[in-house]
Design a protein around this motif. Structure first.
Motif, PDB file in Angstrom:
ATOM      1  N   SER A  23       0.757  -1.475   0.156  1.00  0.00           N
ATOM      2  CA  SER A  23       0.024  -0.069  -0.024  1.00  0.00           C
ATOM      3  C   SER A  23       0.964   1.188  -0.148  1.00  0.00           C
ATOM      4  O   SER A  23       0.637   2.174  -0.752  1.00  0.00           O
ATOM      5  CB  SER A  23      -1.018  -0.038   0.964  1.00  0.00           C
ATOM      6  OG  SER A  23      -1.744  -0.939   1.205  1.00  0.00           O
TER       7      SER A  23
ATOM      8  N   LEU B  76      -2.309   1.004   7.923  1.00  0.00           N
ATOM      9  CA  LEU B  76      -3.725   0.363   7.719  1.00  0.00           C
ATOM     10  C   LEU B  76      -3.628  -0.705   7.056  1.00  0.00           C
ATOM     11  O   LEU B  76      -3.151  -0.857   5.861  1.00  0.00           O
ATOM     12  CB  LEU B  76      -4.579   1.522   7.173  1.00  0.00           C
ATOM     13  CG  LEU B  76      -6.149   1.184   7.314  1.00  0.00           C
ATOM     14  CD1 LEU B  76      -6.672   1.308   8.612  1.00  0.00           C
ATOM     15  CD2 LEU B  76      -7.195   2.127   6.352  1.00  0.00           C
TER      16      LEU B  76
ATOM     17  N   THR C 284      -4.770  -3.545   4.412  1.00  0.00           N
ATOM     18  CA  THR C 284      -5.661  -3.581   3.220  1.00  0.00           C
ATOM     19  C   THR C 284      -6.564  -4.949   3.346  1.00  0.00           C
ATOM     20  O   THR C 284      -5.977  -5.801   3.569  1.00  0.00           O
ATOM     21  CB  THR C 284      -4.613  -3.709   2.027  1.00  0.00           C
ATOM     22  OG1 THR C 284      -3.690  -2.670   2.066  1.00  0.00           O
ATOM     23  CG2 THR C 284      -5.568  -3.646   0.858  1.00  0.00           C
TER      24      THR C 284
ATOM     25  N   ASP D  18      -4.070  -3.112  -5.552  1.00  0.00           N
ATOM     26  CA  ASP D  18      -3.415  -3.351  -4.146  1.00  0.00           C
ATOM     27  C   ASP D  18      -4.233  -4.478  -3.485  1.00  0.00           C
ATOM     28  O   ASP D  18      -5.538  -4.369  -3.577  1.00  0.00           O
ATOM     29  CB  ASP D  18      -3.561  -1.909  -3.252  1.00  0.00           C
ATOM     30  CG  ASP D  18      -2.707  -2.172  -2.049  1.00  0.00           C
ATOM     31  OD1 ASP D  18      -1.905  -3.015  -1.795  1.00  0.00           O
ATOM     32  OD2 ASP D  18      -2.819  -1.380  -1.188  1.00  0.00           O
ATOM     33  N   VAL D  19      -3.436  -5.264  -2.984  1.00  0.00           N
ATOM     34  CA  VAL D  19      -4.307  -6.363  -2.548  1.00  0.00           C
ATOM     35  C   VAL D  19      -3.777  -6.636  -0.709  1.00  0.00           C
ATOM     36  O   VAL D  19      -2.870  -6.177  -0.193  1.00  0.00           O
ATOM     37  CB  VAL D  19      -3.910  -7.833  -3.102  1.00  0.00           C
ATOM     38  CG1 VAL D  19      -4.067  -7.903  -4.637  1.00  0.00           C
ATOM     39  CG2 VAL D  19      -2.361  -8.186  -2.750  1.00  0.00           C
TER      40      VAL D  19
HETATM   41 MG   LIG Z   1      -1.667  -2.964   2.158  1.00  0.00          MG
END
Ligand SMILES: [Mg+2]
Ligand SMILES: Nc1nc2c(ncn2[C@@H]2O[C@H](COP(=O)(O)OP(=O)(O)O)[C@@H](O)[C@H]2O)c(=O)[nH]1
Length: 482
Positions: free
Chosen positions: A71, A298, A300, A324-325
């Motif tokens: 992220s 944070l 994801t 983004d995973v």
């Molecule tokens: Mg992430």
């Protein structure tokens, strides 16, 4: 539509008037050959058009274990190429940073509570001894029942604890606003995921829509009505501003620092470390800086899609789609559907993690997990034609750990007697990744690696430009079949 006779190919190969049978046979052969070439070209054009239709964008996946920096890399893409979108989102990160701060505070308070209780237990044991040990760190143990000089906690610490009590509720409120992303992976989650598949994960981008001031969005209807939410946000900001000095006193306290040292809790190496910035980030008019946003933590959940439009540079005018995973184990099954048609993978492996275990599986070394995941990605047939770029990330933390004297060979026996410095260590790990790629890729592919610290936005911008060029070249080659 032109007639067949108009076709330059037909005209060029029309038979000469005095043709012998041998010449005729030769000509027909040539004709057939030419037609075949022409048909092939038509096919290729059609295929190229189809590909272009199917693939108007460059598609890039960010993969890697949880907390590897996926992220954060995405944030760097936004910062470098989508300035407007980035600035619009700055303020919504404030909530995440406040929540990170409170997690720091409560980590300390929990350790402090534990220490205060132990202190009471050990002083009971020592039949209300009245001795004073002076400095917490000085001198040998005073009695055989004590292994170490106890930490000196007093009324000040009990009072700090009491004063900071309201922050528990504030943290809960923030978690309510952030949703499931503010939880950590647990064994329980793994079980739920098995039972319900992907549905246990929500798209965590929802929190952004619901936190941005004055933004009207269907997703914004999550949770409280808008007015209540605004009041709640203001109240949080007030409480934090009011308690900033108290939080600072807790962090600056000598005995607290000594306690952290003894417990080997290196707060400054943990993700989302903000307590050292408490005075600045609790100001009423605080707006997060770029650096704050890349350092915010944070989790994801699920797979999030981001569109980056390139205004300048070699990719000008193009749209890239980045995915983004979530990286924790239960979420990895959700990646596969995105492999199809993917131009490039940016794979993140945090190399500072050689001495850490996975949060979701305490038996698994994080570096081993990265190797295993890398092996899986490299050997995937679906990804055989995709470019894979490896980011050996968190180099800054690797350096920090090595400076603290942590020995790689204690965790990676095969490292042996090599020099315990950042360059040797990262080379060694890179070589291992390279060998896996060579052994497991279904067809040969170049090994591209970058040593990164993606919280350093300036250095990362340079890396991203190199990545951009590489991906672009490959993408153009793949659609330019002529
Ligand atoms: Mg992430
Ligand atoms: N010190 C340091 N922290 C990093 C680096 N990359 C990511 N982080 C931090 O690690 C945490 C997790 O990163 P994140 O990008 O959310 O990981 P993800 O789970 O793979 O998406 C965040 O708090 C980041 O600020 C790095 O290179 N150095």
């Amino acid at each position: 539509m032109g007639r067949v006779d108009d076709d330059p190919l037909t005209l060029a190969i029309s038979p000469p008037p005095d043709e012998t049978p041998e010449q005729r046979e030769e000509r027909l052969k040539e004709e057939a050959k030419a037609r075949k070439i022409s048909d092939d070209i038509d096919e290729e054009i059609k295929a190229a058009k189809n590909t272009q239709k199917k693939k108007p964008n460059v598609k890039v996946l960010l993969l890697g274990q949880s907390e590897s920096g996926k992220s954060t890399t995405l944030k760097n893409f936004q910062l470098a190429y989508s300035q407007a979108a980035w600035e619009a989102e700055l303020l919504s990160w404030r909530t995440v940073i406040q929540w990170n701060l409170l997690r720091n505070v409560h980590t300390i308070i929990d350790l402090l509570t534990d220490a205060l209780e132990n202190e009471r237990a050990s002083s009971d044991e020592e039949d209300s001894s009245s001795e004073n040990d002076g400095e917490a760190t000085s001198g040998p143990p005073a009695s055989p029942t004590r292994r170490r000089t106890p930490l000196i906690f007093n009324e000040k610490h009990r009072l700090l604890k009491l004063q900071l009590l309201p922050l528990r509720q504030v943290q809960k409120d923030l978690e309510g606003r952030l949703g499931a992303s503010s939880s950590e992976p647990t064994g329980q989650e793994e079980k739920l995921a098995k039972k319900h598949g992907q549905e246990t994960f929500v798209r965590s981008s929802i929190w952004k829509a619901s936190l941005l001031p004055g933004r009207r969005n269907s997703e914004a209807a999550v949770g409280l009505p808008k007015r209540n939410r605004e009041a709640e946000v203001l109240q949080t900001n007030e409480i934090l501003a009011g308690l900033a000095q108290t939080i600072k006193s807790l962090w600056d306290d000598e005995a607290v620092q000594e306690m952290l040292r003894r417990r080997k809790v290196r707060m400054d190496t943990l993700p989302g470390f903000f307590i050292a910035d408490v005075m600045r980030i609790t100001k009423r008019d605080y707006v997060p800086t770029n650096e704050d946003v890349v350092r915010a933590r944070l989790r994801t959940l699920g797979v999030q899609e981001y569109h980056i439009h390139f205004d300048t540079g070699p990719a000008a005018g193009m749209d890239w789609v980045l995915y983004d995973v979530g990286g924790s184990r239960t979420q990895r099954a959700a990646w596969t559907p995105y492999f199809d048609d993917c131009d490039a993978i940016i794979f993140l492996a945090p190399i500072s993690c050689f001495d850490e275990k996975l949060v979701e599986d305490r038996r698994m070394n994080r570096l081993e997990d990265s190797y295993a995941l890398w092996r899986e990605i490299c050997s995937s047939k679906l990804l055989a034609k995709s470019q894979i770029i490896l980011f050996l990330n968190k180099c800054d933390l690797l350096e920090k750990k090595l400076r603290l004297g942590i020995q790689v060979k204690d965790y990676v026996p095969s490292f042996g007697k090599r020099k315990n410095d950042a360059q040797t260590v990262s080379q060694y790990f890179a070589q291992h990744f390279k060998e896996i790629s060579k052994q497991c890729s279904p067809q040969p592919r170049p090994f591209r690696v970058h040593l990164t610290s993606v919280i350093d936005t300036r250095a990362t911008a340079v890396t991203l430009h190199a990545v951009e060029d590489g991906i672009l070249e490959m993408h153009l080659r793949s659609i330019d079949l002529m």
